[in-house]
Scaffold this motif. Structure first.
Motif, short mmCIF file in Angstrom:
data_model
loop_
_atom_site.label_atom_id
_atom_site.label_comp_id
_atom_site.label_asym_id
_atom_site.label_seq_id
_atom_site.Cartn_x
_atom_site.Cartn_y
_atom_site.Cartn_z
N UNK A 194 0.85 -1.19 0.00
CA UNK A 194 0.00 0.00 0.00
C UNK A 194 0.88 1.24 0.00
N UNK A 195 0.57 2.16 -0.89
CA UNK A 195 1.24 3.46 -0.95
C UNK A 195 0.22 4.56 -0.74
N UNK A 196 0.62 5.60 -0.03
CA UNK A 196 -0.21 6.80 0.04
C UNK A 196 0.18 7.72 -1.12
N UNK A 197 -0.63 8.74 -1.33
CA UNK A 197 -0.31 9.71 -2.38
C UNK A 197 0.99 10.45 -2.07
N UNK A 198 1.25 10.69 -0.77
CA UNK A 198 2.53 11.30 -0.37
C UNK A 198 3.69 10.42 -0.84
N UNK A 199 3.55 9.13 -0.63
CA UNK A 199 4.62 8.21 -1.00
C UNK A 199 4.76 8.09 -2.50
N UNK A 200 3.66 8.16 -3.22
CA UNK A 200 3.74 8.10 -4.68
C UNK A 200 4.47 9.32 -5.22
N UNK A 201 4.20 10.50 -4.65
CA UNK A 201 4.93 11.69 -5.09
C UNK A 201 6.42 11.53 -4.84
N UNK A 202 6.77 10.93 -3.69
CA UNK A 202 8.18 10.69 -3.40
C UNK A 202 8.79 9.72 -4.42
N UNK A 203 8.02 8.73 -4.84
CA UNK A 203 8.52 7.79 -5.86
C UNK A 203 8.77 8.50 -7.19
N UNK A 204 7.81 9.34 -7.61
CA UNK A 204 8.00 10.10 -8.85
C UNK A 204 9.29 10.91 -8.79
N UNK A 205 9.46 11.61 -7.69
CA UNK A 205 10.61 12.52 -7.59
C UNK A 205 11.91 11.79 -7.31
N UNK A 206 11.82 10.57 -6.79
CA UNK A 206 13.04 9.78 -6.60
C UNK A 206 13.65 9.41 -7.94
N UNK A 207 12.81 9.42 -8.97
CA UNK A 207 13.27 9.15 -10.34
C UNK A 207 13.43 10.44 -11.14
N UNK A 208 13.34 11.61 -10.42
CA UNK A 208 13.42 12.92 -11.07
C UNK A 208 12.42 13.01 -12.22
N UNK A 209 11.23 12.49 -11.97
CA UNK A 209 10.18 12.46 -12.98
C UNK A 209 9.24 13.64 -12.79
N UNK A 210 9.12 14.49 -13.80
CA UNK A 210 8.17 15.59 -13.76
C UNK A 210 6.94 15.16 -14.55
N UNK A 211 5.93 14.70 -13.83
CA UNK A 211 4.79 14.08 -14.50
C UNK A 211 4.01 15.06 -15.36
N UNK A 212 4.10 16.34 -15.06
CA UNK A 212 3.37 17.33 -15.87
C UNK A 212 3.92 17.44 -17.29
N UNK A 213 5.08 16.85 -17.52
CA UNK A 213 5.70 16.88 -18.85
C UNK A 213 5.51 15.57 -19.61
#
Length: 475
Positions: free
Chosen positions: A341-360
């Motif tokens: 189980x992941x929270x939305x806080x943790x998902x944001x951390x996962x995105x940024x751990x990969x330096x992923x800018x999802x808006x792009x």
């Protein structure tokens, strides 16, 4: 600061992000110890009295980010060394005390906890006070007040005590793991355990491995959280993280509304089972009412069960706003269905751990559920879905919902049901532990009324207009 309501959330996110960055390549003990120094690199403290205490607290946050005490049954944990800034809780005499001669406060105190100085000003002996509040009620000047800590104010089930050392202490027998205290603690001294490293390990082992695929089930509140990007871009981001397939938990909500509506007809009076904190509250505070609790799995578990029936090797990760879902995942009948189980806080951390800018990122499509499944995320949505399910199944039965937003409203409804079902004024209790529903869960990036509007808008965009159309794809 980006994407968060408070700086406390941002700090928690930074720890999760740094843990995740290292976990993708395999955490080493040296890297774990280095994380506090990365977040506070200099010798000047940014939040605490000294840099050494700050790093010590960050070290405890790192432990929680890596799963915390795996022997503990409670997802919510107190960081003792961070919990030392709040004033002592309880009743105290303020400057409004006029040193009156009546001394009603003394007369009403059965513990002789009140004394007076040479100016006749009252004082409370904390070693004798049992916090009955009688002195506060009789003071003509309102000079005696009850000082509660933010965590105690947030906890509506009274599961937070104060330890002899002055730190918050969670009563595990009362705690429903809703995370309200986590969000309200202004010092970040209470946090939920994270299993972000477990999820990363599952994803890592799936890469280049045909043994299993990793599925993400995303809660409908997802649509209100990543406001800096479009929903379709966040879905693309999940797939780039390594998830093979992304499915709406709202489809599980459609499944549940169909079966729960039939169970309502069968029992005559029913309480919902979608919110794990609400269900736990019934079991701890109103155990005699357990027979009224719906026997349906939650949408998360119901959909995971379907996925594993079609792909027995699948690994299923739930992504949502709820800390209590982490506790639900440990229950018999659920732990074999949900692998993390992941929270939305943790998902944001996962995105940024990969330096992923999802808006792009380009937009992907997520369209598995109906409008009614998607609005489960906000208070009242489940009741609307149950009424619609009765209609679509041509069942001649009137659902009379009692919509409860927050544990205090849940408590009042359950009290009425426990005394006499006729006092309830309805036949279906929709219980949501968080005010407003899942859109204000403790694991959300943002909280507020705007989230409701976003969920409703997302619901109206559903391609499947009826619950029957949505669940037909499962047959």
């Amino acid at each position: 600061m980006r994407k968060f309501d408070t700086k406390v959330q941002y700090l928690k996110y930074k720890v999760l992000r740094e843990v995740a960055r290292r976990a993708w390549d395999g955490l080493t003990p040296e890297e774990v110890l280095d994380i506090p120094k990365v977040i506070v690199p200099g010798k000047v403290p940014t939040m605490r009295c000294c840099v050494y205490k700050e790093r010590a607290i960050l070290g405890e946050r790192v432990k929680l980010a890596m799963g915390g005490d795996r022997n503990s049954q409670n997802i919510i944990q107190v960081i003792d060394i961070a919990c030392d800034e709040c004033p002592a809780a309880g009743y105290e005499v303020t400057g409004n005390c006029r040193g009156c001669l009546a001394h009603r406060c003394e007369d009403v105190c059965k513990r002789q906890a009140i004394s007076f100085d040479h100016n006749h000003v009252a004082h409370i002996d904390k070693t004798k006070c049992v916090e009955c509040g009688q002195c506060s009620k009789v003071c003509p000047f309102g000079a005696i007040v009850n000082r509660k800590r933010p965590c105690q104010n947030a906890c509506k089930v009274k599961a937070i005590d104060i330890s002899p050392e002055g730190a918050a202490a969670i009563n595990d027998d009362k705690c429903i793991q809703c995370g309200a205290c986590v969000y309200q603690c202004p010092f970040g001294a209470i946090s939920d355990r994270s299993f972000i490293t477990d999820v990363i390990d599952i994803i890592n082992k799936s890469e280049g491995n045909t043994a299993y695929k990793v599925y993400a089930i995303v809660a409908p509140a997802f649509s209100s959280q990543f406001s800096h990007a479009k929903v379709g871009q966040a879905i693309t981001g999940l797939k780039q993280l390594g998830f093979h397939t992304v499915i709406e938990a709202a489809l599980g909500a459609d499944m549940v509304s169909m079966s729960e509506s039939r169970e309502l007809v069968e029992k005559g009076v029913l309480t919902s089972s979608c919110c794990p904190a609400f269900v736990r509250y019934i079991k701890t505070a109103f155990p005699a009412l357990e027979p009224f609790v719906s026997h349906n799995l939650s949408p998360m578990a119901a959909l995971a069960k379907y996925i594993k029936s079609t792909d027995p090797t699948a690994k299923v990760i739930f992504v949502g706003p709820c800390t209590a879902k982490k506790a639900e995942r440990e229950l018999d009948g659920v732990k074999d269905l949900i692998d993390g189980v992941l929270t939305f806080e943790e998902l944001q951390a996962l995105f940024d751990s990969k330096d992923m800018e999802i808006s792009e990122l380009p937009e992907d499509v997520l369209d598995n559920a109906s409008y009614f499944g998607r609005i489960f995320a906000r208070s009242g949505g489940l009741s609307e879905a149950v009424a619609q399910a009765l209609k679509e199944q041509n069942i001649d039965f009137e659902a009379k919902p009692v919509v409860c937003s927050g544990i205090e409203e849940c408590r009042m409804a359950l009290l009425k049901l426990s005394k006499n079902p006729k006092l309830l004024g309805g036949n279906f209790i929709e219980g949501m532990a968080c005010l407003g529903g899942c859109i204000n869960g403790a694991g959300c990036l943002t909280h507020g009324e705007k989230n409701k509007a976003e969920v409703d808008k997302y619901g109206r965009e559903a391609m499947e207009k009826t619950i029957s159309d949505a669940v037909s794809i499962l047959q």
